[in-house]
Design a protein around this motif. Structure first.
Motif, PDB file in Angstrom:
ATOM      1  N   LEU A   1      33.372  46.127  55.392  1.00  0.00           N
ATOM      2  CA  LEU A   1      32.071  46.083  56.139  1.00  0.00           C
ATOM      3  C   LEU A   1      32.056  45.889  57.380  1.00  0.00           C
ATOM      4  CD1 LEU A   1      29.812  44.496  53.443  1.00  0.00           C
ATOM      5  CD2 LEU A   1      29.714  46.698  53.902  1.00  0.00           C
ATOM      6  N   GLU A   2      33.086  44.789  57.922  1.00  0.00           N
ATOM      7  CA  GLU A   2      33.010  44.810  59.676  1.00  0.00           C
ATOM      8  C   GLU A   2      33.867  46.049  60.214  1.00  0.00           C
ATOM      9  OE1 GLU A   2      35.637  41.404  59.651  1.00  0.00           O
ATOM     10  OE2 GLU A   2      34.122  40.003  58.586  1.00  0.00           O
ATOM     11  N   LEU A   3      34.638  46.514  59.547  1.00  0.00           N
ATOM     12  CA  LEU A   3      35.267  47.963  59.974  1.00  0.00           C
ATOM     13  C   LEU A   3      34.276  49.053  60.377  1.00  0.00           C
ATOM     14  CD1 LEU A   3      38.724  48.436  58.187  1.00  0.00           C
ATOM     15  CD2 LEU A   3      38.362  48.341  60.820  1.00  0.00           C
ATOM     16  N   ALA A   4      33.409  49.011  59.279  1.00  0.00           N
ATOM     17  CA  ALA A   4      32.250  50.039  59.112  1.00  0.00           C
ATOM     18  C   ALA A   4      31.346  50.156  60.297  1.00  0.00           C
ATOM     19  CB  ALA A   4      31.961  50.289  57.813  1.00  0.00           C
ATOM     20  N   GLN A   5      31.248  48.788  60.818  1.00  0.00           N
ATOM     21  CA  GLN A   5      30.375  48.727  62.030  1.00  0.00           C
ATOM     22  C   GLN A   5      30.921  49.120  63.256  1.00  0.00           C
ATOM     23  OE1 GLN A   5      29.825  44.458  62.608  1.00  0.00           O
ATOM     24  NE2 GLN A   5      28.505  44.055  60.668  1.00  0.00           N
TER      25      GLN A   5
ATOM     26  N   ARG B   1      53.263  50.258  30.337  1.00  0.00           N
ATOM     27  CA  ARG B   1      52.020  49.297  30.803  1.00  0.00           C
ATOM     28  C   ARG B   1      51.731  49.370  32.085  1.00  0.00           C
ATOM     29  NH1 ARG B   1      54.210  43.684  29.828  1.00  0.00           N
ATOM     30  NH2 ARG B   1      54.093  43.704  31.921  1.00  0.00           N
ATOM     31  N   VAL B   2      50.420  49.150  32.303  1.00  0.00           N
ATOM     32  CA  VAL B   2      49.838  48.916  33.763  1.00  0.00           C
ATOM     33  C   VAL B   2      49.285  47.444  33.609  1.00  0.00           C
ATOM     34  CG1 VAL B   2      48.245  49.383  35.147  1.00  0.00           C
ATOM     35  CG2 VAL B   2      49.676  51.401  34.095  1.00  0.00           C
ATOM     36  N   ASP B   3      49.588  46.676  34.561  1.00  0.00           N
ATOM     37  CA  ASP B   3      48.987  45.525  34.633  1.00  0.00           C
ATOM     38  C   ASP B   3      47.852  45.586  35.822  1.00  0.00           C
ATOM     39  OD1 ASP B   3      50.257  43.987  32.623  1.00  0.00           O
ATOM     40  OD2 ASP B   3      51.935  43.282  33.976  1.00  0.00           O
ATOM     41  N   TYR B   4      46.619  45.655  35.328  1.00  0.00           N
ATOM     42  CA  TYR B   4      45.762  45.689  36.386  1.00  0.00           C
ATOM     43  C   TYR B   4      45.160  44.294  36.696  1.00  0.00           C
ATOM     44  CZ  TYR B   4      40.842  46.941  37.876  1.00  0.00           C
ATOM     45  OH  TYR B   4      39.452  47.067  38.496  1.00  0.00           O
ATOM     46  N   VAL B   5      45.488  43.876  37.948  1.00  0.00           N
ATOM     47  CA  VAL B   5      45.079  42.523  38.454  1.00  0.00           C
ATOM     48  C   VAL B   5      43.735  42.313  39.028  1.00  0.00           C
ATOM     49  CG1 VAL B   5      45.787  40.770  40.002  1.00  0.00           C
ATOM     50  CG2 VAL B   5      47.642  42.164  38.710  1.00  0.00           C
ATOM     51  N   VAL B   6      43.022  41.443  38.848  1.00  0.00           N
ATOM     52  CA  VAL B   6      41.701  41.192  39.214  1.00  0.00           C
ATOM     53  C   VAL B   6      41.718  39.711  40.159  1.00  0.00           C
ATOM     54  CG1 VAL B   6      39.190  40.688  39.000  1.00  0.00           C
ATOM     55  CG2 VAL B   6      40.526  42.324  37.732  1.00  0.00           C
ATOM     56  N   ASN B   7      41.565  40.009  41.563  1.00  0.00           N
ATOM     57  CA  ASN B   7      41.851  38.860  42.458  1.00  0.00           C
ATOM     58  C   ASN B   7      40.513  38.358  43.211  1.00  0.00           C
ATOM     59  OD1 ASN B   7      42.332  36.845  44.436  1.00  0.00           O
ATOM     60  ND2 ASN B   7      44.550  37.366  44.584  1.00  0.00           N
ATOM     61  N   PRO B   8      39.424  38.047  42.388  1.00  0.00           N
ATOM     62  CA  PRO B   8      38.073  37.892  43.301  1.00  0.00           C
ATOM     63  C   PRO B   8      38.025  37.282  44.546  1.00  0.00           C
ATOM     64  CG  PRO B   8      38.065  36.901  40.921  1.00  0.00           C
ATOM     65  CD  PRO B   8      39.636  37.284  41.291  1.00  0.00           C
ATOM     66  N   PRO B   9      38.867  36.269  44.889  1.00  0.00           N
ATOM     67  CA  PRO B   9      38.851  36.343  46.606  1.00  0.00           C
ATOM     68  C   PRO B   9      39.430  37.199  47.425  1.00  0.00           C
ATOM     69  CG  PRO B   9      39.696  34.097  45.187  1.00  0.00           C
ATOM     70  CD  PRO B   9      39.620  35.289  44.528  1.00  0.00           C
ATOM     71  N   LEU B  10      40.318  37.840  46.879  1.00  0.00           N
ATOM     72  CA  LEU B  10      40.785  39.015  47.571  1.00  0.00           C
ATOM     73  C   LEU B  10      39.726  40.107  47.789  1.00  0.00           C
ATOM     74  CD1 LEU B  10      43.591  40.050  49.145  1.00  0.00           C
ATOM     75  CD2 LEU B  10      44.292  40.909  47.078  1.00  0.00           C
ATOM     76  N   VAL B  11      39.320  40.524  46.607  1.00  0.00           N
ATOM     77  CA  VAL B  11      38.229  41.502  46.493  1.00  0.00           C
ATOM     78  C   VAL B  11      37.090  41.044  47.383  1.00  0.00           C
ATOM     79  CG1 VAL B  11      36.622  42.755  44.970  1.00  0.00           C
ATOM     80  CG2 VAL B  11      38.888  42.139  44.272  1.00  0.00           C
ATOM     81  N   ARG B  12      36.759  39.713  47.320  1.00  0.00           N
ATOM     82  CA  ARG B  12      35.406  39.611  48.414  1.00  0.00           C
ATOM     83  C   ARG B  12      35.732  39.827  49.938  1.00  0.00           C
ATOM     84  NH1 ARG B  12      34.345  36.279  44.131  1.00  0.00           N
ATOM     85  NH2 ARG B  12      35.791  34.328  44.761  1.00  0.00           N
ATOM     86  N   THR B  13      37.037  39.149  50.045  1.00  0.00           N
ATOM     87  CA  THR B  13      37.877  39.466  51.325  1.00  0.00           C
ATOM     88  C   THR B  13      37.790  40.907  52.137  1.00  0.00           C
ATOM     89  OG1 THR B  13      38.789  37.299  51.272  1.00  0.00           O
ATOM     90  CG2 THR B  13      39.413  38.878  52.965  1.00  0.00           C
ATOM     91  N   PHE B  14      38.427  41.670  51.092  1.00  0.00           N
ATOM     92  CA  PHE B  14      38.567  43.039  51.233  1.00  0.00           C
ATOM     93  C   PHE B  14      36.935  43.762  51.583  1.00  0.00           C
ATOM     94  CE2 PHE B  14      38.237  47.359  49.758  1.00  0.00           C
ATOM     95  CZ  PHE B  14      39.320  47.945  50.379  1.00  0.00           C
ATOM     96  N   GLN B  15      36.249  43.393  50.730  1.00  0.00           N
ATOM     97  CA  GLN B  15      34.934  44.038  50.926  1.00  0.00           C
ATOM     98  C   GLN B  15      34.143  43.574  52.293  1.00  0.00           C
ATOM     99  OE1 GLN B  15      33.039  42.691  47.223  1.00  0.00           O
ATOM    100  NE2 GLN B  15      33.732  44.688  46.301  1.00  0.00           N
TER     101      GLN B  15
END
Length: 146
Positions: free
Chosen positions: A119-123, A101-115
């Motif tokens: 973007l900040e790094l890409a600058q 089994r694989v537990d695929y975890v979706v954590n919206p606040p973490l995803v938004r912070t990561f994105q």
């Protein structure tokens, strides 16, 4: 007689033109429908059922994925196979384990912070340098393991 003769071809040409316009409209709608279906199929390959809605919220959601004997080109199969492959790559010494089994975890606040951070790094650097790297998280090895 002249007037009648000239109106008949004009009328039939006009009808032919209207028929062609109808055909063009029908083909355009078919193409739009096909594009919409293709986009939906592509979205099915990217997101698990309910994942997109979960990402729009704030609550963490866990999707349990299981192995399948058939190969499906959908998000569930791709996520499971990627995790399974990465797990086996990380094994040392050719140990024989099976992923059940694989537990695929979706954590919206973490995803938004990561994105946002990406973007900040890409600058300050090349976008390709901000690519995601696959790592394994787990308990540390026992102190006497080596």
């Amino acid at each position: 007689y002249e007037m009648c003769r000239s109106s008949t071809p004009h009328s039939s040409m006009q009808e032919e033109l209207q028929n062609q316009e109808k055909i063009v409209d029908m083909l355009a709608h078919e193409k739009e429908d096909a594009d919409t279906r293709r986009l939906q199929m592509d979205m099915d390959k990217v997101y698990l059922e309910g994942e997109k809605e979960a990402l729009e919220g704030d609550a963490m959601k866990v999707f349990s994925l299981y192995p399948s004997r058939s190969f499906e080109d959908d998000a569930s199969s791709r996520h499971f196979r990627t995790a399974e492959s990465q797990f086996h790559r990380l094994l040392e010494g050719g140990a024989s384990y099976r992923v059940k089994r694989v537990d695929y975890v979706v954590n919206p606040p973490l995803v938004r912070t990561f994105q946002q951070r990406r973007l900040e790094l890409a600058q300050d650097m090349d976008w390709n340098e901000t690519k995601v790297r696959v790592c394994a998280l787990g308990p540390p090895p026992p102190p006497n393991a080596r």
